[in-house]
Design a protein around this motif. Structure first.
Motif, PDB file in Angstrom:
ATOM      1  N   LEU A 259       5.345  -2.544   2.525  1.00 47.43           N
ATOM      2  CA  LEU A 259       4.654  -2.406   1.239  1.00 47.43           C
ATOM      3  C   LEU A 259       3.488  -3.382   1.150  1.00 47.43           C
ATOM      4  N   ASN A 260       3.709  -4.600   1.622  1.00 47.48           N
ATOM      5  CA  ASN A 260       2.643  -5.594   1.555  1.00 47.48           C
ATOM      6  C   ASN A 260       1.417  -5.141   2.338  1.00 47.48           C
ATOM      7  N   ARG A 261       1.626  -4.619   3.529  1.00 46.07           N
ATOM      8  CA  ARG A 261       0.489  -4.200   4.346  1.00 46.07           C
ATOM      9  C   ARG A 261      -0.207  -2.990   3.749  1.00 46.07           C
ATOM     10  N   VAL A 262       0.595  -2.031   3.275  1.00 41.74           N
ATOM     11  CA  VAL A 262      -0.013  -0.842   2.676  1.00 41.74           C
ATOM     12  C   VAL A 262      -0.778  -1.238   1.419  1.00 41.74           C
ATOM     13  N   ASN A 263      -0.204  -2.164   0.654  1.00 43.19           N
ATOM     14  CA  ASN A 263      -0.897  -2.641  -0.539  1.00 43.19           C
ATOM     15  C   ASN A 263      -2.239  -3.260  -0.191  1.00 43.19           C
ATOM     16  N   THR A 264      -2.241  -4.122   0.813  1.00 37.63           N
ATOM     17  CA  THR A 264      -3.472  -4.824   1.157  1.00 37.63           C
ATOM     18  C   THR A 264      -4.518  -3.859   1.706  1.00 37.63           C
ATOM     19  N   ALA A 265      -4.080  -2.966   2.594  1.00 40.23           N
ATOM     20  CA  ALA A 265      -5.057  -2.138   3.300  1.00 40.23           C
ATOM     21  C   ALA A 265      -5.481  -0.905   2.511  1.00 40.23           C
ATOM     22  N   ILE A 266      -4.597  -0.365   1.696  1.00 42.69           N
ATOM     23  CA  ILE A 266      -4.964   0.878   1.012  1.00 42.69           C
ATOM     24  C   ILE A 266      -4.909   0.755  -0.510  1.00 42.69           C
ATOM     25  N   ILE A 267      -3.727   0.394  -1.026  1.00 44.21           N
ATOM     26  CA  ILE A 267      -3.530   0.569  -2.466  1.00 44.21           C
ATOM     27  C   ILE A 267      -4.418  -0.353  -3.296  1.00 44.21           C
ATOM     28  N   THR A 268      -4.457  -1.631  -2.938  1.00 43.04           N
ATOM     29  CA  THR A 268      -5.284  -2.514  -3.767  1.00 43.04           C
ATOM     30  C   THR A 268      -6.696  -2.665  -3.206  1.00 43.04           C
ATOM     31  N   PHE A 269      -6.983  -1.980  -2.112  1.00 39.48           N
ATOM     32  CA  PHE A 269      -8.324  -2.100  -1.544  1.00 39.48           C
ATOM     33  C   PHE A 269      -9.318  -1.405  -2.470  1.00 39.48           C
ATOM     34  N   ASN A 270     -10.466  -2.029  -2.667  1.00 37.08           N
ATOM     35  CA  ASN A 270     -11.462  -1.496  -3.596  1.00 37.08           C
ATOM     36  C   ASN A 270     -10.900  -1.306  -4.994  1.00 37.08           C
ATOM     37  N   TRP A 271     -10.121  -2.271  -5.427  1.00 34.17           N
ATOM     38  CA  TRP A 271      -9.456  -2.123  -6.722  1.00 34.17           C
ATOM     39  C   TRP A 271     -10.431  -2.042  -7.876  1.00 34.17           C
ATOM     40  N   LYS A 272     -11.672  -2.453  -7.631  1.00 35.52           N
ATOM     41  CA  LYS A 272     -12.644  -2.402  -8.727  1.00 35.52           C
ATOM     42  C   LYS A 272     -13.212  -0.996  -8.917  1.00 35.52           C
ATOM     43  N   LEU A 273     -13.114  -0.174  -7.897  1.00 37.63           N
ATOM     44  CA  LEU A 273     -13.630   1.193  -8.039  1.00 37.63           C
ATOM     45  C   LEU A 273     -12.732   1.964  -9.007  1.00 37.63           C
ATOM     46  N   PRO A 274     -13.329   2.889  -9.745  1.00 44.68           N
ATOM     47  CA  PRO A 274     -12.545   3.549 -10.785  1.00 44.68           C
ATOM     48  C   PRO A 274     -11.366   4.375 -10.260  1.00 44.68           C
TER      49      PRO A 274
ATOM     50  N   ALA B  20       1.285  -1.959   9.319  1.00 41.86           N
ATOM     51  CA  ALA B  20       2.716  -2.149   9.078  1.00 41.86           C
ATOM     52  C   ALA B  20       3.511  -2.172  10.373  1.00 41.86           C
ATOM     53  N   MET B  21       3.099  -1.399  11.366  1.00 37.40           N
ATOM     54  CA  MET B  21       3.863  -1.359  12.609  1.00 37.40           C
ATOM     55  C   MET B  21       3.784  -2.692  13.351  1.00 37.40           C
ATOM     56  N   VAL B  22       2.625  -3.306  13.333  1.00 38.54           N
ATOM     57  CA  VAL B  22       2.458  -4.520  14.133  1.00 38.54           C
ATOM     58  C   VAL B  22       3.363  -5.674  13.660  1.00 38.54           C
ATOM     59  N   PRO B  23       3.421  -5.981  12.353  1.00 37.07           N
ATOM     60  CA  PRO B  23       4.343  -7.066  11.971  1.00 37.07           C
ATOM     61  C   PRO B  23       5.799  -6.733  12.250  1.00 37.07           C
ATOM     62  N   LEU B  24       6.167  -5.462  12.147  1.00 35.68           N
ATOM     63  CA  LEU B  24       7.562  -5.114  12.417  1.00 35.68           C
ATOM     64  C   LEU B  24       7.877  -5.258  13.900  1.00 35.68           C
ATOM     65  N   SER B  25       6.864  -5.462  14.699  1.00 38.81           N
ATOM     66  CA  SER B  25       7.085  -5.549  16.139  1.00 38.81           C
ATOM     67  C   SER B  25       6.940  -6.973  16.653  1.00 38.81           C
ATOM     68  N   SER B  26       6.931  -7.924  15.750  1.00 41.61           N
ATOM     69  CA  SER B  26       6.795  -9.302  16.211  1.00 41.61           C
ATOM     70  C   SER B  26       8.096  -9.787  16.835  1.00 41.61           C
ATOM     71  N   SER B  27       9.130  -8.937  16.818  1.00 40.82           N
ATOM     72  CA  SER B  27      10.441  -9.349  17.326  1.00 40.82           C
ATOM     73  C   SER B  27      10.384  -9.744  18.792  1.00 40.82           C
ATOM     74  N   GLY B  28       9.536  -9.060  19.556  1.00 49.53           N
ATOM     75  CA  GLY B  28       9.491  -9.310  20.984  1.00 49.53           C
ATOM     76  C   GLY B  28       9.206 -10.764  21.287  1.00 49.53           C
TER      77      GLY B  28
END
Ligand code: SF4
Ligand code: SF4
Ligand code: SF4
Lengths: 451, 302
Positions: free
Chosen positions: A361-376, A92-100
């Motif tokens: 939210l998008n990054r957290v979703n991709t990396a953590i929340i929906t990761f391994n979504w098939k696991l119980p 999440a930090m990296v995309p927020l820093s594309s301003s440079g």
């Protein structure tokens, strides 16, 4: 600080103090205050109390992570190898820093000199964001002391992460160089500043290349795991594009957010040029961000259509996905478009906050929340991991503020390089050090023309 | 390692010419694998869940004492996965079915084109010519990217270790046995001959032969023959593969082929961007009358 200025204290914005004497570094560091005055103002600020509380708890736990190991501090699971440190801190930090690189490009490549009042803030935002992404990474790596390995010991050039490592490292140095002009002004080293200015174009172009590649590469990391990330957040052909494109509005909106905060809480540190330009720059940034968001939503839909994933929308995951898209991207698009047309700054800023939220939210979703979504079962990060993430973020804020207070980011350093002649050296400080004073304004604008 | 070299050339050289030339080698399915590759054929219909392979692996790889003994059948209540302390585990499936429970041994499948290898940025993994995927824990940085990438969720991480946490997984007993031509410890000990060691090519023939001569006993599929580009461990089963913990959705393309869109873009950006943006810079400079940096612009926002 505000009170002190009301009571007649001059803000440090030139190498000379009221009496025309050259300021020492210590004086500059203490913002022209005496040590006791400095402590007093720090003590008065309620925000510092909150920070102190966070550090009191967080720093020992952060240190504990290195003494007791990852298992002690994080969920440390084999099924979810990446937790908050990377999911939030890096992704999440990296995309927020594309301003440079974006503002660098706009100002240096496209010649948008009207954006210059905010360029340095954007460059600093980029530098700090990347730097702290690396700090998060260090907290997460099992063997942080081996971080230079991909650079010097053992190469895995076919790996996407290898690209990320190299690009973030080189881009960090590019950004250090870009921000260093402000630092050179502040410590009074004009030769350094001139040197950097001479290679600005090169720096900026390499900035664009490196950013395109590693913003995209962060997305491409997930293409190693087809089937693990939920299909709505995954697209083997477009993943890198999704990450790259959403980083554009992310970075721009982060600058709007930070400049809003700085304007509200650090008004004394901004100068007239910044204040006058802020609304205009915000509108321009918002326009850019709108373009980015519109593109992002489009390619996101293309991604879904391309792999025909519509049926997933009709599920719990689908609702969560719609929430991210609607609150994090569509709503801000509407808000900012409306705000730009009606020149309602509040609405634009609200839209920018929402975009920042959406990208995180998008990054957290991709990396953590929906990761391994098939696991119980889903993994909830343990409290120590949350505290450490928060602490590093608090350090980020403190460093950010420390620099904004001092370096000429939000204001212009008066008196520059060769133009410093004896007479000017005397007149400039005498001409006024309080922003409100009309004399100061006159001499200030004269100064601006000079450089 | 044709494909890998190509990727390297692509990334380092960044030339589009290289891309045109070798692009064929990249197309999925053209990779022939390792002719000398060894492997293990697991016949899940023969496995009785005795866990002797777990015990043998523990001893051979000098792993720490397990929490419960290897005779303890209570471990079957929950499916387990390989960890840094157990390179292989046996799981029980289909307990309620009349045919009785089915057991399956899980360990690294030693892919022909391992995702762990292609994702590691310090090149810690090596695919040996014998087919084993081994790793060099001396360079592992602990980013755990390989765990993200492995389609079989195999590598385990030493989270408990403070000073030297590294990736751990089955290495096909490379150091102690495979290198000198001996079968792995787990294969050696199996009382049921559920595990067969041999050349991968032969194992595939044996597997199909077993299916042919016993069509009622086996499904007509050898798991690992084609999945993610083929693996050195191959599985035969009498029950649907997804019922015994396999991921049926894995494609036959190696994992790296998912990343190729991005990798192919890298040299493009490297070669096109500098010219493009320097050009734009020159154009915009000309238009605005050679205005330098740091000067106030006269233009107002439209
Ligand atoms: S099964 Fe996983 S760990 Fe083993 S070789 Fe394949 S990708 Fe690597
Ligand atoms: S955890 Fe170690 S072996 Fe795995 S990708 Fe990272 S450096 Fe390579
Ligand atoms: S091949 Fe060796 S390391 Fe792998 S599971 Fe069998 S005994 Fe363990």
């Amino acid at each position: 600080m505000k009170n002190m200025i009301k009571h007649g204290l001059a803000v440090v914005d030139s190498p000379y103090d009221e009496s025309g004497k050259k300021r020492t570094v210590v004086q500059k560091l203490l913002l022209g205050l005496s040590p006791s005055q400095y402590l007093l103002q720090a003590f008065r600020n309620p925000f510092n109390w909150i920070l102190a509380a966070i550090f009191a708890i967080g720093i020992p736990i952060l240190l504990g992570r290195f003494v007791f190991g990852l298992a002690w501090a994080t969920s440390g699971s084999n099924d979810y190898p990446w937790g908050l440190f990377l999911g939030f801190g890096l992704f999440a930090m990296v995309p927020l820093s594309s301003s440079g690189f974006q503002l660098g490009t706009a100002c240096e490549i496209f010649g948008r000199h009207d954006l210059e009042p905010i360029e340095r803030l954007a460059l600093l935002n980029g530098l700090l964001g990347y730097f702290f992404a690396v700090v998060y990474l260090l907290a997460d790596l099992g063997q942080p002391w081996r971080l230079p390995y991909p650079m010097v010991v053992s190469f895995g050039p076919a790996a996407v992460l290898f690209l990320v490592a190299w690009h973030v490292a080189t881009y960090l140095s590019v950004q250090v160089a870009e921000v260093s002009t402000a630092f050179f002004e502040w410590i009074g080293f004009p030769a350094g500043k001139r040197g950097v200015r001479r290679i600005t174009l090169g720096l900026t172009v390499s900035g664009i290349i490196l950013s395109t590649l590693h913003q995209g590469a962060l997305g491409a990391l997930f293409t190693y795991a087809p089937g693990k990330v939920h299909p709505l957040w995954y697209s083997s052909s477009f993943q890198w594009l999704h990450f790259f494109v959403s980083s554009l509005p992310g970075g721009l909106c982060m600058v709007i957010t930070v400049s809003t905060i700085a304007y509200k809480f650090m008004g004394w540190r901004t100068d007239r040029r910044f204040k006058e330009a802020l609304d205009r720059c915000t509108v321009t940034l918002a326009k850019g961000a709108c373009m980015g968001i519109a593109t992002y939503i489009t390619i996101k839909l293309i991604g879904i259509a391309h792999d025909n994933k519509w049926s997933y929308l009709d599920s719990g995951w689908g609702q969560w996905f719609m929430l991210e898209i609607i609150v994090g991207f569509m709503l801000p698009l509407v808000l900012m478009t409306y705000g730009v047309h009606t020149r309602k700054m509040g609405v634009i800023r609200l839209g920018a906050f929402a975009t920042v939220f959406g990208v995180v939210l998008n990054r957290v979703n991709t990396a953590i929340i929906t990761f391994n979504w098939k696991l119980p079962e889903r993994e909830i990060p343990p409290w120590r991991e949350v505290v450490i993430s928060l602490t590093i973020f608090a350090i980020y804020i403190v460093v950010y503020r420390f620099i904004l207070y001092r370096l000429p980011i939000l204001y212009k350093w008066r008196q520059q390089e060769e133009e410093v002649t004896v007479t000017e050296a005397v007149t400039a400080p005498a001409a006024g050090h309080r922003e409100a004073s009309p004399v100061a304004v006159a001499s200030y604008s004269k100064m601006t023309k000079l450089d | 390692m044709k494909r890998r070299n190509f990727l390297k050339a692509c990334l380092i050289g960044g030339t589009t010419i290289a891309m045109g030339k070798t692009n064929k080698g990249w197309a999925s399915g053209s990779f022939e694998g390792y002719p000398e590759s060894m492997g293990v054929l697991v016949d899940t219909t023969r496995c009785i869940g005795c866990r002797s392979c777990e015990a043998a692996c523990n001893k051979e790889q000098k792993l720490p004492e397990p929490d419960t003994s290897f005779d303890d059948k209570s471990v079957f209540e929950e499916p387990r996965r390989p960890t840094a302390k157990a390179y292989t585990v046996v799981n029980q499936y289909e307990k309620e079915k009349p045919g009785g429970p089915v057991y399956r041994k899980v360990q690294c499948n030693h892919c022909n084109e391992p995702a762990c290898l292609t994702s590691c940025f310090v090149n810690a993994y090596t695919k040996t010519k014998e087919g084993a995927v081994i790793y060099n824990s001396k360079v592992c940085v602990g980013c755990r990217n390989c765990m993200i990438a492995c389609p079989f969720n195999v590598p385990g991480y030493d989270y408990e270790s403070v000073t030297n946490p590294v990736i751990k997984k089955c290495i096909l007993c490379y150091d102690t046995r495979l290198k000198v031509g001996k079968p792995p410890a787990c294969v050696d000990i199996c009382p049921q001959e559920a595990l067969t060691f041999g050349h991968r090519a032969d194992l595939i023939k044996i597997a199909h032969e077993r299916i042919r001569s016993n069509p009622d006993r086996y499904l007509d599929h050898v798991y690992g023959e084609k999945e993610v580009g083929g693996t050195s461990w191959l599985y035969l089963s009498g029950t649907e593969f997804d019922k015994i913990g396999f991921d049926p959705s894995l494609s036959n393309d190696p994992i790296i082929s998912n990343v190729k869109d991005f990798l192919g873009m890298v040299p493009m950006v490297l070669s096109i961007w500098p010219a493009l943006f320097s050009g734009i810079h020159l154009l915009s400079k000309h238009e605005s009358g050679g205005e330098g940096h740091d000067t106030e612009s006269k233009e107002e926002e439209p």
